[in-house]
Design a protein around this motif. Structure first.
Motif, short mmCIF file in Angstrom:
data_model
loop_
_atom_site.label_atom_id
_atom_site.label_comp_id
_atom_site.label_asym_id
_atom_site.label_seq_id
_atom_site.Cartn_x
_atom_site.Cartn_y
_atom_site.Cartn_z
N PHE A 53 0.82 -1.21 0.00
CA PHE A 53 0.00 0.00 0.00
C PHE A 53 0.86 1.26 0.00
O PHE A 53 0.56 2.21 -0.72
N VAL A 76 0.84 4.06 -2.86
CA VAL A 76 0.48 5.45 -2.54
C VAL A 76 1.57 6.40 -3.05
O VAL A 76 1.27 7.43 -3.65
N GLU A 103 1.22 7.05 -6.43
CA GLU A 103 -0.08 7.67 -6.68
C GLU A 103 -1.07 6.77 -7.42
O GLU A 103 -1.87 7.22 -8.24
N ILE A 128 -2.98 4.48 -5.50
CA ILE A 128 -4.10 4.39 -4.56
C ILE A 128 -4.09 5.64 -3.69
O ILE A 128 -3.03 6.24 -3.48
N PRO A 129 -5.25 6.05 -3.20
CA PRO A 129 -5.32 7.30 -2.44
C PRO A 129 -4.73 7.16 -1.04
O PRO A 129 -4.84 6.12 -0.39
N ILE A 130 -4.12 8.23 -0.58
CA ILE A 130 -3.48 8.22 0.74
C ILE A 130 -4.51 8.02 1.86
O ILE A 130 -4.20 7.38 2.87
N TRP A 131 -5.74 8.53 1.69
CA TRP A 131 -6.74 8.36 2.75
C TRP A 131 -7.01 6.89 3.03
O TRP A 131 -7.26 6.51 4.17
N VAL A 183 -4.83 4.38 2.76
CA VAL A 183 -3.72 3.85 3.54
C VAL A 183 -3.82 4.32 4.99
O VAL A 183 -3.54 3.56 5.92
#
Length: 191
Positions: free
Chosen positions: A76, A80, A83, A85-88, A90
């Motif tokens: 993850f 992230v 970029e 997958i979204p940081i939120w 994770v």
């Protein structure tokens, strides 16, 4: 020796974590997909062997979820940073694990013994957290027709499902272990 097979599979999964991260970091998505899929499958196999043949061990109780968490965290975080997958997401996934580990540590300090047994929701959460990066990798491989279809499912649907399972399983652990702690304190005669 054969009773140790689930533990050996768990160790192999731990060994796969650095190569999975390295392959992702170097954008070798095809090989990374295979390594992560093998690691995910090994989690299922070692768990089935341990349950079916009663080859459970204290080592496996702690090492198996550790291997899962390390694999998910590494994969993850790299995705992230790239970029994909979204940081939120994770933050939700990691926060859940921090809360659970903190609660388990507090419970162990209070009661000296902790029996770790994953719930159905927790197992489903782990499955989603393994499948999600695999599907993200499918989109990155740019396979005609397949990548576009998978991308439409992953973002936003599977991101939302992964976050929902993380929150649900986290709450499930907090509630069930809080009940155990309250019962334990009542047995000790604490107010």
């Amino acid at each position: 020796m054969i009773r140790q097979l689930p533990n050996l599979i768990t160790i192999a999964r731990l060994v796969l974590v650095p190569p999975a991260g390295w392959l992702l970091w170097h954008q070798d998505y095809g090989v990374a997909l295979v390594v992560i899929a093998v690691a995910g499958l090994s989690d299922f196999i070692d768990g089935e062997l341990a349950r079916r043949f009663d080859w459970r061990s204290r080592f496996g109780e702690f090492a198996d979820p550790l291997a899962d968490k390390l694999l998910v965290a590494v994969v993850f975080v790299v995705l992230v940073l790239q970029e994909h997958i979204p940081i939120w997401l994770v933050v939700v996934v990691v926060l859940r694990d921090v809360v659970i580990l903190g609660g388990a540590g507090a419970y162990r300090l209070l009661f000296h013994d902790i029996e770790i047994s994953p719930t159905f929701v927790s197992k489903a959460n782990t499955a989603v957290q393994v499948v999600l990066p695999l599907l993200v990798l499918v989109t990155l491989l740019e396979i005609p027709a397949l990548s576009g279809l998978v991308a439409a499912i992953v973002d936003p649907w599977l991101f939302g499902v992964a976050a929902a399972f993380a929150v649900w399983s986290g709450l499930d652990y907090v509630i069930s272990w809080s009940r155990r702690a309250i019962d334990g304190m009542q047995e000790r005669g604490a107010p």
